[in-house]
Motif scaffolding. Structure first.
Motif, short mmCIF file in Angstrom:
data_model
loop_
_atom_site.label_atom_id
_atom_site.label_comp_id
_atom_site.label_asym_id
_atom_site.label_seq_id
_atom_site.Cartn_x
_atom_site.Cartn_y
_atom_site.Cartn_z
N LEU A 1 0.82 -1.21 0.00
CA LEU A 1 0.00 0.00 0.00
C LEU A 1 0.85 1.26 0.00
N GLN A 2 1.98 1.21 0.69
CA GLN A 2 2.89 2.36 0.68
C GLN A 2 3.40 2.63 -0.73
N GLN A 3 3.66 1.57 -1.48
CA GLN A 3 4.12 1.76 -2.86
C GLN A 3 3.04 2.43 -3.71
N PHE A 4 1.80 2.03 -3.54
CA PHE A 4 0.72 2.64 -4.29
C PHE A 4 0.46 4.08 -3.83
N ALA A 5 0.69 4.34 -2.55
CA ALA A 5 0.40 5.67 -2.01
C ALA A 5 1.42 6.71 -2.44
N GLY A 6 2.59 6.28 -2.83
CA GLY A 6 3.62 7.23 -3.25
C GLY A 6 4.08 8.10 -2.10
N GLU A 7 3.97 9.41 -2.25
CA GLU A 7 4.41 10.35 -1.22
C GLU A 7 3.39 10.50 -0.09
N ALA A 8 2.20 9.99 -0.27
CA ALA A 8 1.16 10.14 0.74
C ALA A 8 1.42 9.21 1.93
N ALA A 9 1.01 9.65 3.11
CA ALA A 9 1.07 8.81 4.30
C ALA A 9 -0.01 7.74 4.23
N VAL A 10 0.11 6.72 5.08
CA VAL A 10 -0.87 5.63 5.13
C VAL A 10 -1.52 5.58 6.51
N MET A 11 -2.84 5.67 6.53
CA MET A 11 -3.63 5.43 7.73
C MET A 11 -4.23 4.04 7.62
N ALA A 12 -3.96 3.18 8.57
CA ALA A 12 -4.53 1.83 8.59
C ALA A 12 -5.87 1.86 9.30
N VAL A 13 -6.93 1.41 8.62
CA VAL A 13 -8.25 1.40 9.22
C VAL A 13 -8.45 0.09 9.98
N LEU A 14 -8.70 0.20 11.29
CA LEU A 14 -8.79 -0.96 12.17
C LEU A 14 -10.13 -1.04 12.87
N LYS A 15 -11.15 -0.45 12.27
CA LYS A 15 -12.49 -0.50 12.87
C LYS A 15 -12.98 -1.94 12.95
N ALA A 16 -14.02 -2.15 13.77
CA ALA A 16 -14.63 -3.47 13.93
C ALA A 16 -13.60 -4.52 14.31
N ASP A 17 -12.79 -4.18 15.33
CA ASP A 17 -11.74 -5.08 15.81
C ASP A 17 -10.81 -5.50 14.68
N GLY A 18 -10.36 -4.50 13.91
CA GLY A 18 -9.47 -4.80 12.80
C GLY A 18 -10.13 -5.70 11.78
#
Length: 390
Positions: free
Chosen positions: A30-47
């Motif tokens: 996902l970091q590769q696809f995001a490029g320069e953007a930061a990554v927020m991991a969504v962990l709702k509903a107990d991940g």
């Protein structure tokens, strides 16, 4: 730990194995696809039912900069578990504990003027500025500040920033049609978000971070990355746009259960409730100790396969509350009581994928993995210690 209410005494022996190494792999993809953007991991509903705390540690270790959850309670659990990166919660009740969120430095996403007023009041009580994000409704017509209310909310936000009650750390929205990358709504929503950011900036309160992309947009629309992307299902290795492939992601959850019994069934005899399947020839069937109380929904009856010792076998008859039956063929295929039956996973041992279940049910893989429950025990592998943990 168990996903549902089961434990070692009441469990069926079924296991949802969560590969934390795969979590790290997916973060890097996902970091590769995001490029320069930061990554927020969504962990709702107990991940997404994978175990939020363990997945959070694995994701942060792999380089995730922020975490997103639905409720303040979810965020506080992560803080209590030692997660120190920024955490954002964005869906609130009238009695949500904003005081606790501000004290724990949990970011608060607000969608209404009333929520903003409540956050400002909480900040005054606590004596600390709240980390505020404005969620903008750009067309999903679900949660988020409506266009009709936006100027009022932006004015109130500017006043709260001037007072020192809040810091405007973010503005964000959520896409309605991201699984259709070329859908015109995606561009329209992005433009509405840009307009909202411009209006905030003209008031002297530009947000520190802007984010819009969920998993599908992160993987297919690099032009919508803004400052940060917010993947959910892709973190768990499941494609948000199955028709476009897997994007190099690795499924994190493997569901398995035990063969509880084996018996011969003669030609013409039927199996399970309603006699919906009748043996066309003499055969051997295996009973698997898992059922719809555990997330193997009844609508899957006769529509999925399990893998035992590297071979696929079809389910036959109706799925019951605690068990279902598979056809092993006339010779039994060497399957024995106690053998492991794989229901879905990454496919490395020939097993089906969660997406196969989703296709059979005409739903999405999100519903499959979040639906595993009951007496299934969750087991973590690939942990930081290298040991399997429960």
């Amino acid at each position: 730990m168990s996903i549902g209410c089961g434990d070692e005494r009441t469990g069926s022996g079924a296991v949802a194995s969560v590969d934390l190494g795969a979590v790290g792999h997916n973060v890097r993809v996902l970091q590769q696809f995001a490029g320069e953007a930061a990554v927020m991991a969504v962990l709702k509903a107990d991940g997404y039912n994978h175990g939020a705390i363990e997945v959070a540690h694995a994701a942060v270790a792999a380089g995730v900069q922020e975490i997103g959850v639905t409720t303040i309670g979810e965020a506080l659990e992560l803080r209590a578990a030692g997660i120190g990166v920024p955490v954002l919660a964005w869906l609130h009740r009238t009695d949500s504990d904003y005081d606790a969120a501000i004290t724990a430095q949990v970011g608060i996403g607000v969608s209404t003027a009333a929520q903003l007023d409540a956050v400002v009041a909480a900040a005054r009580r606590v004596g600390r500025a709240a980390d505020l994000s404005l969620k903008i409704d750009t067309g999903l017509n679900r949660n988020g500040v409506a266009e009709a209310d936006l100027d009022v909310v932006l004015d109130a936000t500017a006043a709260a920033v001037a007072e020192g009650a809040v810091r405007l750390v973010g503005m964000f929205s959520h896409l309605a049609c991201s699984d259709e990358p070329s859908h015109p709504a995606n561009d329209a929503q992005a433009e509405r978000l840009r307009d909202a950011v411009s209006r905030a900036s003209r008031r002297g309160t530009p947000p520190a971070v802007v984010h819009l992309s969920n998993s599908a947009a992160t993987l297919t629309r690099p032009d919508l990355c803004f400052d940060m992307v917010r993947p959910g299902i892709a973190l768990y290795g499941l494609s948000p746009v199955p028709d476009l492939g897997t994007f190099g992601l690795r499924p994190v959850m493997t569901l398995s259960a035990q063969v509880a019994n084996i018996k011969k069934v003669s030609k013409g005899e039927s199996v399970s409730y309603g006699y919906t399947w009748t043996a066309p020839a003499d055969t051997v069937v295996a009973l698997i100790a898992l059922g719809y109380a555990d997330g193997v929904v009844r609508r899957l009856s006769g529509r999925f396969e399990v893998t035992i010792a590297g071979r696929r076998f079809p389910s036959v008859g109706r799925v019951c509350m605690d068990q279902f039956v598979v056809d092993l063929g006339g010779d039994g295929s060497g399957v024995a009581v106690g053998d492991e039956a794989l229901l879905f996973g990454p496919g490395a041992r020939g097993e089906a994928h969660a997406q196969d279940w989703a296709d059979a049910l005409d739903t999405i893989s999100y519903e499959v993995v979040t639906g595993i429950r009951g007496r299934v025990r969750r087991q973590f592998v690939g942990a930081r210690s290298g040991e399997a943990t429960e």
